[in-house]
Design an enzyme around this catalytic site. Structure first.
Site, PDB file in Angstrom:
ATOM      1  N   GLU A   1      -4.311   7.835   7.638  1.00 45.28           N
ATOM      2  CA  GLU A   1      -5.224   6.877   7.001  1.00 45.28           C
ATOM      3  C   GLU A   1      -5.418   5.656   7.915  1.00 45.28           C
ATOM      4  OE1 GLU A   1      -3.813   5.607   3.153  1.00 45.28           O
ATOM      5  OE2 GLU A   1      -5.644   4.491   2.705  1.00 45.28           O
TER       6      GLU A   1
ATOM      7  N   GLU B   1       2.159   1.814  -3.413  1.00 46.85           N
ATOM      8  CA  GLU B   1       1.103   2.402  -4.253  1.00 46.85           C
ATOM      9  C   GLU B   1       1.115   3.930  -4.114  1.00 46.85           C
ATOM     10  OE1 GLU B   1      -3.024   1.670  -2.883  1.00 46.85           O
ATOM     11  OE2 GLU B   1      -3.146   3.787  -3.432  1.00 46.85           O
ATOM     12  N   HIS B   2       1.181   4.398  -2.868  1.00 45.16           N
ATOM     13  CA  HIS B   2       1.218   5.862  -2.649  1.00 45.16           C
ATOM     14  C   HIS B   2       2.431   6.480  -3.346  1.00 45.16           C
ATOM     15  CE1 HIS B   2      -1.673   7.105   0.700  1.00 45.16           C
ATOM     16  NE2 HIS B   2      -2.031   5.879   0.385  1.00 45.16           N
TER      17      HIS B   2
ATOM     18  N   HIS C   1       0.834  -1.206   0.000  1.00 37.68           N
ATOM     19  CA  HIS C   1       0.000   0.000   0.000  1.00 37.68           C
ATOM     20  C   HIS C   1       0.871   1.260   0.000  1.00 37.68           C
ATOM     21  CE1 HIS C   1      -2.160   3.158   2.386  1.00 37.68           C
ATOM     22  NE2 HIS C   1      -3.087   2.907   1.488  1.00 37.68           N
TER      23      HIS C   1
END
Lengths: 425, 424
Positions: B142, B69-70, B66
């Site tokens: 997040e 991905e950022h 993840h």
């Protein structure tokens, strides 16, 4: 979007022909001026109606019948828009061309029964189903704070005093719901067919005459004539910004800034406010996202959301409590830039391009098609071509001028970081 | 380029595999906007592997996929991927789940400019200590929002207690403490291995010319060199059938109880195909817990149960993970109700046929929407290794007796129960 309007006597039917999709979609809308008590009654009513009909009084039988019809989607909601309160039934089902002959008529009849043939016991809704739905409604209000995002938005809304009447607070809604009976709600349900106006919108591949006849078979009622929605015009009646802080044991704080558009012109409300909202907080390259998230790493999300028919907007963010002051300072600085017209031609053009694509993209989704036509009919929206032309005319000066009419009304903070929550398990 | 057709769905797909291994799937359909996705078959559940060109296993912190991905949106030349999409009026985003990381855009115009931008996004890595540190603040927020949400907390706890070894047990975004350990070396190792074209798919649904698109993508990759990639060696875990922890209650400042009941069901050595197993279990869950079920009606009538009991399932290694969740005023016998209903195993052929009929309907509707088409292509590759072009006939051929036999053979005795309970 091309549509044909049929005056069906006491209601209007709008047909939007389209052969791109394998489904037929419809939206049935009942509207009346909003009052304090409507919210509670309509909320419970829209929970009840999908659970039983005269033909299928139990949920499992109703759902089995629905599955036999290839499970049409069905969404019944109550919502406010400007000074009106709606009940809206949205549904979509597979066109009989892709299933079995005769399915369109059968499915329409099934959907219409949710509204026109509910399960009634001796001039009342079934007390048992009513009791369950009321309980569920009350519990949803009692547990509002469990969803920090939703709770914060609701609290900011309450503090802003949007209407010219005092809305019921959640506790008042609960107390009012407790006084209602199944008979009361049934009487209210009957009043819908006398006091609301009704507009039905359908899109897909069909024969106009056939679908008109099918709809007319099911619709009963002496509805009020249809009318345009009345927007709420916000006035500048608060000298200071209202600041409200509540504590939460969550780690993250929720910051909601309530904005009011003070007496904008119609053009400003429909077009300039949209450009303003998107440049300030509409997407990845908005001023707020660039500065608060990307440059200062203060949050995962920050965005502005516009409620045009209420003349308001919200800035929403989830933030560490120690960063709230800094974030507020940055947000106010970006709003000041908007007032000073510190907006690049590129920023404005991007918003126009996004708007252009959003308009042409409507054709790819049946519910977008329905929403677009509904907004034209109810809210007096221009047609697509005019909307594009008018948005294209918006200038930086227009936005700066409108920005001076945007007032911070309320700053609401659900302050987290007051806990020993089980971090990271 | 090969033309394939989804039987009975009026949907053609053009397939191509480039020399570097990139698989391309294009479904031409008359829509204003095209939906385009570049997907790496790398999700959060991969946490130990042999990086490309290395012989030793490399362990990475939870949340790395993840995080990567950022960071794919950062570019050395300052080019802003999202900015370009937005200036073109495209909707775009990315997501990571346990199995894949996918980047996409949806737009009615500037197709090739957007496609090039998407390819730039996944083929040009730029990780520095500075830009990684900056991202940690954003992702930490997040993660915190996810754990603050009682439903999220319940789900994460449930996963953690279901599995002992599989990295599936960790949240996709990881934890605040694990992302602190992510650095450029880790990200480059993951990127070089999992973002190799041979581990990626390009899926497109929209009004496009397949030949032109393939030619464009070939030209794009002609300027780039990739070392050969055979099979990526990912660490295998021996996951026991028993769950790690049977019960857990966490107290939080909330009003009602949030509950989760997760089952770990072994399908090891089952002779049926994974597609059949997932289809039959899905049908069984719909019959027992879905809209048509008696359970759903009784749950609606039970004032203690505040929301319809939700359910989902996923294939995790040798197991099917089945998860139920709802909110209740009192915990009472809710777990027993779910467990008894799941273990009842009695259902009729009529119920079975009704659910199959509606699965076929969903399939017809899938072929109506560019987003759903693209996602279906990705899901088929990720789950079954190839596109199931005969899926319509497959569903029609499903057999009640075979379904009963499978359901009767499954062991539903390994589960974990999680409660997020009010403090007072």
């Amino acid at each position: 979007m091309n549509y044909t309007k049929y005056d069906m006597g006491n209601y209007n039917l709008y047909l939007i022909k389209n052969d791109k999709f394998k489904t037929i979609s419809l939206s049935i809308n009942f509207r009346r001026p909003n009052t304090r008590e409507d919210e509670v009654k309509r909320a419970i009513l829209t929970k009840m109606l999908p659970l039983a009909t005269a033909q299928y009084p139990s949920l499992d039988k109703l759902c089995q019948a629905k599955a036999e019809l290839y499970t049409p989607s069905l969404n019944l909601t109550s919502a406010a828009s400007g000074q009106e309160r709606w009940i809206c039934l949205e549904s979509s089902f597979v066109n009989e061309k892709y299933t079995e002959p005769g399915m369109n008529a059968k499915t329409l009849a099934f959907i219409m029964d949710y509204i026109w043939h509910p399960y009634i016991v001796a001039d009342s809704f079934d007390p048992k189903i009513f009791d369950i739905c009321r309980h569920e409604y009350i519990e949803s209000l009692r547990s509002l704070k469990d969803d920090a995002d939703k709770y914060s938005r609701e609290r900011a809304w309450e503090e802003m005093q949007i209407y010219d009447f005092k809305e019921m607070l959640p506790d008042e809604c609960i107390e009012f719901a407790k006084t209602l009976t199944a008979q009361d709600l049934y009487q209210y349900y009957l009043s819908i067919f006398e006091e609301d106006c009704l507009d039905i919108f359908i899109t897909g591949q069909f024969d106009d005459e056939k679908i008109k006849t099918e709809i007319a078979k099911h619709v009963k009622g002496n509805f009020k004539p249809s009318y345009k929605n009345r927007f709420i015009i916000q006035t500048d009646d608060r000298s200071d910004i209202k600041k409200v802080t509540e504590n939460s044991e969550n780690e993250q704080s929720k910051l909601i800034i309530g904005l009011k558009y003070i007496e904008p012109t119609d053009y400003e409300l429909r077009y300039v406010s949209l450009a303003y909202n998107n440049i300030l907080g509409g997407g990845w390259n908005s001023k707020l996202n660039k500065v608060v998230r990307e440059e200062n790493s203060l949050c995962y999300y920050i965005f502005a959301s516009r409620k045009m028919t209420f003349g308001i907007a919200f800035i929403n963010s989830g933030i560490d409590k120690y960063d709230v002051s800094k974030a507020l300072e940055l947000i106010k600085k970006q709003m000041e830039k908007m007032r000073q017209g510190e907006i690049s031609e590129e920023e404005l053009q991007t918003v126009k391009d996004i708007y252009h694509n959003a308009i042409i993209d409507i054709e790819d989704n049946q519910f977008s098609i329905l929403s677009s036509v509904i907004a034209e009919v109810f809210n007096g929206n221009d047609n697509s071509q005019t909307r594009l032309a008018k948005m294209d005319k918006v200038t930086i000066d227009d936005i700066a001028s409108f920005a001076k009419k945007v007032k911070i009304d309320t700053i609401y903070l659900l302050e987290g970081g007051n806990t020993n929550a089980k971090e990271n398990l | 380029m090969q033309k394939k057709t989804f039987n009975k769905l009026d949907l053609d797909v053009y397939e191509e595999v480039l020399d570097n291994g990139l698989r391309i799937y294009i479904a031409p359909i008359s829509r204003v906007s095209a939906h385009v996705a570049m997907t790496s078959l790398y999700g959060s559940a991969i946490m130990e592997f042999k990086p490309l060109g290395q012989d030793e296993y490399f362990k990475i912190p939870a949340g790395t996929a993840h995080f990567l991905e950022h960071k794919m949106f950062a570019k050395e030349d300052g080019q802003d991927i999202m900015d370009i999409f937005q200036k073109n009026g495209a909707r775009s985003n990315a997501y990571t789940n346990n199995h894949i990381t996918s980047y996409y855009f949806n737009a009615p115009n500037h197709f090739y400019e957007n496609l090039e931008n998407l390819l730039n996004c996944v083929t040009i890595p730029y990780y520095t200590a500075e830009n990684i540190e900056k991202e940690k603040g954003i992702i930490d927020q997040e993660i915190k929002a996810g754990f603050d949400d009682p439903t999220g907390l319940c789900y994460y706890t449930s996963l953690l207690n279901t599995f002992k070894e599989y990295p599936y047990r960790y949240p996709v975004a990881g934890y605040s403490k694990t992302i602190k350990n992510i650095n450029a070396d880790i990200l480059y190792n993951c990127y070089n291995t999992f973002y190799h074209p041979a581990n990626m798919l390009l899926t497109i649904a929209g009004d496009v010319n397949p030949e032109e698109v393939i030619s464009f993508v070939k030209n794009y990759y002609a300027k780039k060199d990739y070392p050969p990639l055979k099979t990526i060696e990912i660490k295998h875990y021996d996951e026991p059938q028993e769950v790690l922890k049977k019960d857990e209650t966490i107290h939080k400042d909330i009003t009602n109880n949030i509950i989760e009941m997760a089952y770990k069901v072994s399908i090891k050595d089952n002779p049926l195909s994974l597609l059949k197993i997932l289809s039959y279990i899905g049908i069984y869950l719909d019959i027992k817990f879905g809209a048509i079920s008696k359970f759903n009606k009784e749950a609606m009538e039970n004032k203690n149960i505040l929301y319809q009991v939700g359910y989902m399932m996923d294939n995790v290694g040798d197991y099917i993970f089945i998860d139920f969740d709802t909110s209740v005023v009192k915990v009472d016998n809710i777990f027993d109700l779910v467990n008894e209903n799941l273990n009842n195993r009695d259902f009729s052929e009529q119920e079975f046929n009704l659910i199959v009929k509606n699965i076929i309907k969903s399939l017809v509707l899938m072929s109506d929407n560019v987003y759903n088409i693209s996602n279906t292509l990705i899901m088929h590759i990720c789950r079954y290794g190839s596109i199931q072009y005969d899926i319509y006939n497959f569903y029609q051929s499903l057999n009640y007796e075979e379904c009963r036999k499978l359901i009767n053979s499954l062991d539903f005795s390994h589960y974990t129960r999680t409660i997020i309970a009010p403090k007072s």
